[in-house]
Motif scaffolding. Structure first.
Motif, PDB file in Angstrom:
ATOM      1  N   VAL A   1       0.714  -1.451   0.117  1.00  0.00           N
ATOM      2  CA  VAL A   1      -0.386   0.266   0.027  1.00  0.00           C
ATOM      3  C   VAL A   1       0.741   1.287   0.013  1.00  0.00           C
ATOM      4  CG1 VAL A   1      -1.198   1.251   1.401  1.00  0.00           C
ATOM      5  CG2 VAL A   1      -1.724  -1.008   0.748  1.00  0.00           C
ATOM      6  N   LYS A   2       2.043   1.235   0.991  1.00  0.00           N
ATOM      7  CA  LYS A   2       2.727   2.655   1.020  1.00  0.00           C
ATOM      8  C   LYS A   2       3.666   3.112  -0.828  1.00  0.00           C
ATOM      9  CE  LYS A   2       3.213   2.595   6.056  1.00  0.00           C
ATOM     10  NZ  LYS A   2       4.190   1.976   6.767  1.00  0.00           N
ATOM     11  N   SER A   3       4.115   1.369  -0.805  1.00  0.00           N
ATOM     12  CA  SER A   3       5.071   2.219  -2.305  1.00  0.00           C
ATOM     13  C   SER A   3       3.547   2.260  -3.429  1.00  0.00           C
ATOM     14  CB  SER A   3       5.037   0.634  -2.758  1.00  0.00           C
ATOM     15  OG  SER A   3       4.560   0.020  -3.327  1.00  0.00           O
ATOM     16  N   GLU A   4       2.428   1.824  -3.272  1.00  0.00           N
ATOM     17  CA  GLU A   4       1.132   2.502  -4.117  1.00  0.00           C
ATOM     18  C   GLU A   4       1.041   3.526  -4.170  1.00  0.00           C
ATOM     19  OE1 GLU A   4      -0.157   1.570  -7.153  1.00  0.00           O
ATOM     20  OE2 GLU A   4       0.630  -0.804  -7.058  1.00  0.00           O
ATOM     21  N   ILE A   5       0.887   4.236  -2.862  1.00  0.00           N
ATOM     22  CA  ILE A   5       0.877   5.917  -2.166  1.00  0.00           C
ATOM     23  C   ILE A   5       2.515   6.479  -2.978  1.00  0.00           C
ATOM     24  CG2 ILE A   5       0.625   7.124  -0.505  1.00  0.00           C
ATOM     25  CD1 ILE A   5      -2.350   5.565  -0.708  1.00  0.00           C
TER      26      ILE A   5
ATOM     27  N   THR B   1      -1.390  20.494  -5.684  1.00  0.00           N
ATOM     28  CA  THR B   1      -0.100  19.438  -5.165  1.00  0.00           C
ATOM     29  C   THR B   1      -0.657  19.439  -3.754  1.00  0.00           C
ATOM     30  OG1 THR B   1       1.473  20.277  -6.972  1.00  0.00           O
ATOM     31  CG2 THR B   1       1.855  18.767  -5.654  1.00  0.00           C
ATOM     32  N   ASP B   2      -0.445  20.092  -2.694  1.00  0.00           N
ATOM     33  CA  ASP B   2      -0.421  19.967  -1.337  1.00  0.00           C
ATOM     34  C   ASP B   2      -1.646  18.738  -1.090  1.00  0.00           C
ATOM     35  OD1 ASP B   2       2.005  20.580  -0.904  1.00  0.00           O
ATOM     36  OD2 ASP B   2       0.849  22.553  -0.139  1.00  0.00           O
ATOM     37  N   SER B   3      -2.838  19.438  -1.801  1.00  0.00           N
ATOM     38  CA  SER B   3      -4.348  18.810  -1.501  1.00  0.00           C
ATOM     39  C   SER B   3      -4.446  17.084  -1.787  1.00  0.00           C
ATOM     40  CB  SER B   3      -5.215  20.027  -1.797  1.00  0.00           C
ATOM     41  OG  SER B   3      -5.394  19.979  -3.250  1.00  0.00           O
ATOM     42  N   TYR B   4      -3.968  17.055  -3.038  1.00  0.00           N
ATOM     43  CA  TYR B   4      -3.767  15.858  -3.632  1.00  0.00           C
ATOM     44  C   TYR B   4      -3.228  14.691  -2.727  1.00  0.00           C
ATOM     45  CZ  TYR B   4      -7.307  16.618  -6.946  1.00  0.00           C
ATOM     46  OH  TYR B   4      -9.341  16.643  -8.018  1.00  0.00           O
ATOM     47  N   ILE B   5      -1.488  15.214  -2.445  1.00  0.00           N
ATOM     48  CA  ILE B   5      -1.377  14.207  -1.484  1.00  0.00           C
ATOM     49  C   ILE B   5      -1.449  14.054  -0.380  1.00  0.00           C
ATOM     50  CG2 ILE B   5       0.821  14.427  -0.423  1.00  0.00           C
ATOM     51  CD1 ILE B   5       2.752  15.487  -2.514  1.00  0.00           C
ATOM     52  N   GLN B   6      -2.318  15.129   0.384  1.00  0.00           N
ATOM     53  CA  GLN B   6      -3.247  15.043   1.692  1.00  0.00           C
ATOM     54  C   GLN B   6      -4.408  13.598   0.700  1.00  0.00           C
ATOM     55  OE1 GLN B   6      -2.003  16.702   4.639  1.00  0.00           O
ATOM     56  NE2 GLN B   6      -3.704  15.019   5.351  1.00  0.00           N
TER      57      GLN B   6
ATOM     58  N   ALA C   1      -3.865  11.519  -0.788  1.00  0.00           N
ATOM     59  CA  ALA C   1      -3.369   9.916  -0.877  1.00  0.00           C
ATOM     60  C   ALA C   1      -2.817   9.705   0.106  1.00  0.00           C
ATOM     61  CB  ALA C   1      -2.594  10.269  -2.243  1.00  0.00           C
ATOM     62  N   GLU C   2      -2.383  10.455   1.336  1.00  0.00           N
ATOM     63  CA  GLU C   2      -1.609   9.853   2.614  1.00  0.00           C
ATOM     64  C   GLU C   2      -3.203   9.310   3.478  1.00  0.00           C
ATOM     65  OE1 GLU C   2       0.823  10.552   3.520  1.00  0.00           O
ATOM     66  OE2 GLU C   2       2.136  11.259   2.290  1.00  0.00           O
ATOM     67  N   GLN C   3      -4.616  10.159   3.254  1.00  0.00           N
ATOM     68  CA  GLN C   3      -5.730   9.582   4.168  1.00  0.00           C
ATOM     69  C   GLN C   3      -6.245   8.031   3.217  1.00  0.00           C
ATOM     70  OE1 GLN C   3      -9.098  12.727   3.633  1.00  0.00           O
ATOM     71  NE2 GLN C   3      -9.907  11.580   4.541  1.00  0.00           N
ATOM     72  N   LEU C   4      -5.717   8.081   2.340  1.00  0.00           N
ATOM     73  CA  LEU C   4      -6.223   7.191   1.178  1.00  0.00           C
ATOM     74  C   LEU C   4      -5.155   5.918   1.697  1.00  0.00           C
ATOM     75  CD1 LEU C   4      -6.877   6.962  -2.310  1.00  0.00           C
ATOM     76  CD2 LEU C   4      -8.632   6.816  -1.219  1.00  0.00           C
ATOM     77  N   MET C   5      -4.579   5.955   1.698  1.00  0.00           N
ATOM     78  CA  MET C   5      -3.333   5.222   2.595  1.00  0.00           C
ATOM     79  C   MET C   5      -3.401   4.719   4.712  1.00  0.00           C
ATOM     80  SD  MET C   5       1.105   5.044   2.944  1.00  0.00           S
ATOM     81  CE  MET C   5       0.838   6.364   3.988  1.00  0.00           C
TER      82      MET C   5
ATOM     83  N   GLU D   1      -6.633   4.898   5.497  1.00  0.00           N
ATOM     84  CA  GLU D   1      -8.203   4.044   5.749  1.00  0.00           C
ATOM     85  C   GLU D   1      -7.669   3.062   5.307  1.00  0.00           C
ATOM     86  OE1 GLU D   1     -10.543   6.167   2.720  1.00  0.00           O
ATOM     87  OE2 GLU D   1     -10.696   8.106   4.136  1.00  0.00           O
ATOM     88  N   LYS D   2      -6.338   2.680   4.465  1.00  0.00           N
ATOM     89  CA  LYS D   2      -6.696   0.484   3.821  1.00  0.00           C
ATOM     90  C   LYS D   2      -5.583   0.363   4.560  1.00  0.00           C
ATOM     91  CE  LYS D   2      -6.627  -2.425   0.981  1.00  0.00           C
ATOM     92  NZ  LYS D   2      -7.853  -2.974   0.091  1.00  0.00           N
ATOM     93  N   GLU D   3      -4.214   0.715   5.174  1.00  0.00           N
ATOM     94  CA  GLU D   3      -3.696   0.567   6.130  1.00  0.00           C
ATOM     95  C   GLU D   3      -4.753  -0.321   7.462  1.00  0.00           C
ATOM     96  OE1 GLU D   3       0.748   2.048   9.164  1.00  0.00           O
ATOM     97  OE2 GLU D   3      -0.494   2.594   7.296  1.00  0.00           O
ATOM     98  N   LYS D   4      -5.458   0.661   7.774  1.00  0.00           N
ATOM     99  CA  LYS D   4      -5.888   0.507   8.795  1.00  0.00           C
ATOM    100  C   LYS D   4      -6.967  -1.321   9.270  1.00  0.00           C
ATOM    101  CE  LYS D   4      -9.786   2.496  11.748  1.00  0.00           C
ATOM    102  NZ  LYS D   4     -11.968   3.415  11.792  1.00  0.00           N
ATOM    103  N   ASP D   5      -7.849  -1.018   7.739  1.00  0.00           N
ATOM    104  CA  ASP D   5      -8.417  -1.862   7.019  1.00  0.00           C
ATOM    105  C   ASP D   5      -7.525  -2.904   7.116  1.00  0.00           C
ATOM    106  OD1 ASP D   5     -10.695  -2.935   5.353  1.00  0.00           O
ATOM    107  OD2 ASP D   5      -9.895  -2.405   3.611  1.00  0.00           O
ATOM    108  N   ILE D   6      -6.847  -2.767   6.825  1.00  0.00           N
ATOM    109  CA  ILE D   6      -5.486  -4.028   6.330  1.00  0.00           C
ATOM    110  C   ILE D   6      -5.518  -4.758   8.280  1.00  0.00           C
ATOM    111  CG2 ILE D   6      -3.754  -4.253   6.135  1.00  0.00           C
ATOM    112  CD1 ILE D   6      -3.996  -3.309   3.781  1.00  0.00           C
ATOM    113  N   MET D   7      -4.449  -3.994   8.644  1.00  0.00           N
ATOM    114  CA  MET D   7      -4.484  -4.393  10.269  1.00  0.00           C
ATOM    115  C   MET D   7      -5.073  -5.189  11.361  1.00  0.00           C
ATOM    116  SD  MET D   7      -1.187  -4.170   9.451  1.00  0.00           S
ATOM    117  CE  MET D   7      -0.291  -4.780  10.945  1.00  0.00           C
ATOM    118  N   SER D   8      -6.905  -4.284  10.871  1.00  0.00           N
ATOM    119  CA  SER D   8      -7.590  -4.894  12.114  1.00  0.00           C
ATOM    120  C   SER D   8      -8.010  -6.230  11.518  1.00  0.00           C
ATOM    121  CB  SER D   8      -9.397  -4.053  11.552  1.00  0.00           C
ATOM    122  OG  SER D   8      -9.664  -4.064  10.034  1.00  0.00           O
ATOM    123  N   VAL D   9      -8.399  -6.413  12.758  1.00  0.00           N
ATOM    124  CA  VAL D   9      -8.103  -8.673  12.778  1.00  0.00           C
ATOM    125  C   VAL D   9      -9.890  -8.611  12.501  1.00  0.00           C
ATOM    126  CG1 VAL D   9      -8.017 -10.950  13.172  1.00  0.00           C
ATOM    127  CG2 VAL D   9      -6.404  -8.668  13.709  1.00  0.00           C
TER     128      VAL D   9
END
Length: 186
Positions: free
Chosen positions: A119-123, A165-170, A172-176, A178-186
């Motif tokens: 996920v981090k590499s995609e971001i 640019t700053d808003s779109y990078i922000q 992307a960070e938010q997507l990361m 959310e996805k990280e939380k989704d993956i790490m939740s059991v």
């Protein structure tokens, strides 16, 4: 100036497309739950033509750990099964002659960490693409200035591009996150 607005609008559209592409790529990374999007991109030989899986069968998720695939034509069941095995998803299909079932095993802690790295590499790819759009926009603005555009207008436009640019990078960070939380939740 009209030219400056055009450059900014084009930059915004391109950044939006980069973010959409990232969302699509992130949806392919499974988070322990069954999702029909996991099978996007799998092609099945259908009368000698590679065809997307979802065009030759009905794909559904009857529960959180199972994907059910029912080919529209019974004779396709072996081709669909072979396509899933060859897709390197790490899933073993089980068929009863009419329906193929994919059981999604729970993720191990190590596998979750690997998925978070992906996920981090995609971001990071998204960030690079967004910055590249900024760079191209700034080059276009410099050309406009060189061709007789107002220096103040160009400076303001560069600031607008940076805010964009700053808003779109922000985003992307938010997507990361959310996805990280989704993956790490059991």
């Amino acid at each position: 100036m009209e030219e400056i607005d055009l450059v900014i609008d084009m930059s915004k559209d391109t950044m939006e497309r980069a973010l959409k592409h990232t969302q699509i790529e992130l949806s392919k990374i499974r988070a322990g739950r069954a999702s029909t999007t996991m099978l996007d991109g799998i092609m099945v030989e259908y009368y000698g033509v590679p065809t997307p899986l979802n065009q030759v069968s009905s794909v559904s998720t009857p529960d959180a750990r199972t994907i059910s695939i029912k080919p529209f034509e019974r004779k396709l069941i072996n081709d669909v099964e072979r396509a899933i095995i060859n897709s390197n998803l790490g899933l073993s299909p089980a068929n009863d002659g009419e329906v193929i079932r994919l059981n999604i095993p729970p993720l191990t802690e190590e596998r979750r960490r690997d998925l978070v790295k992906r996920v981090k590499s995609e971001i990071e790819v998204a960030r690079v693409n967004i910055r590249k759009v900024r760079q191209e926009a700034n080059e276009e603005l410099k050309k406009i200035q060189k061709d007789g555009g107002s220096e103040d207008e160009v400076k303001k436009a560069e600031e607008r591009v940076q805010k964009l640019t700053d808003s779109y990078i922000q985003k992307a960070e938010q997507l990361m996150a959310e996805k990280e939380k989704d993956i790490m939740s059991v």
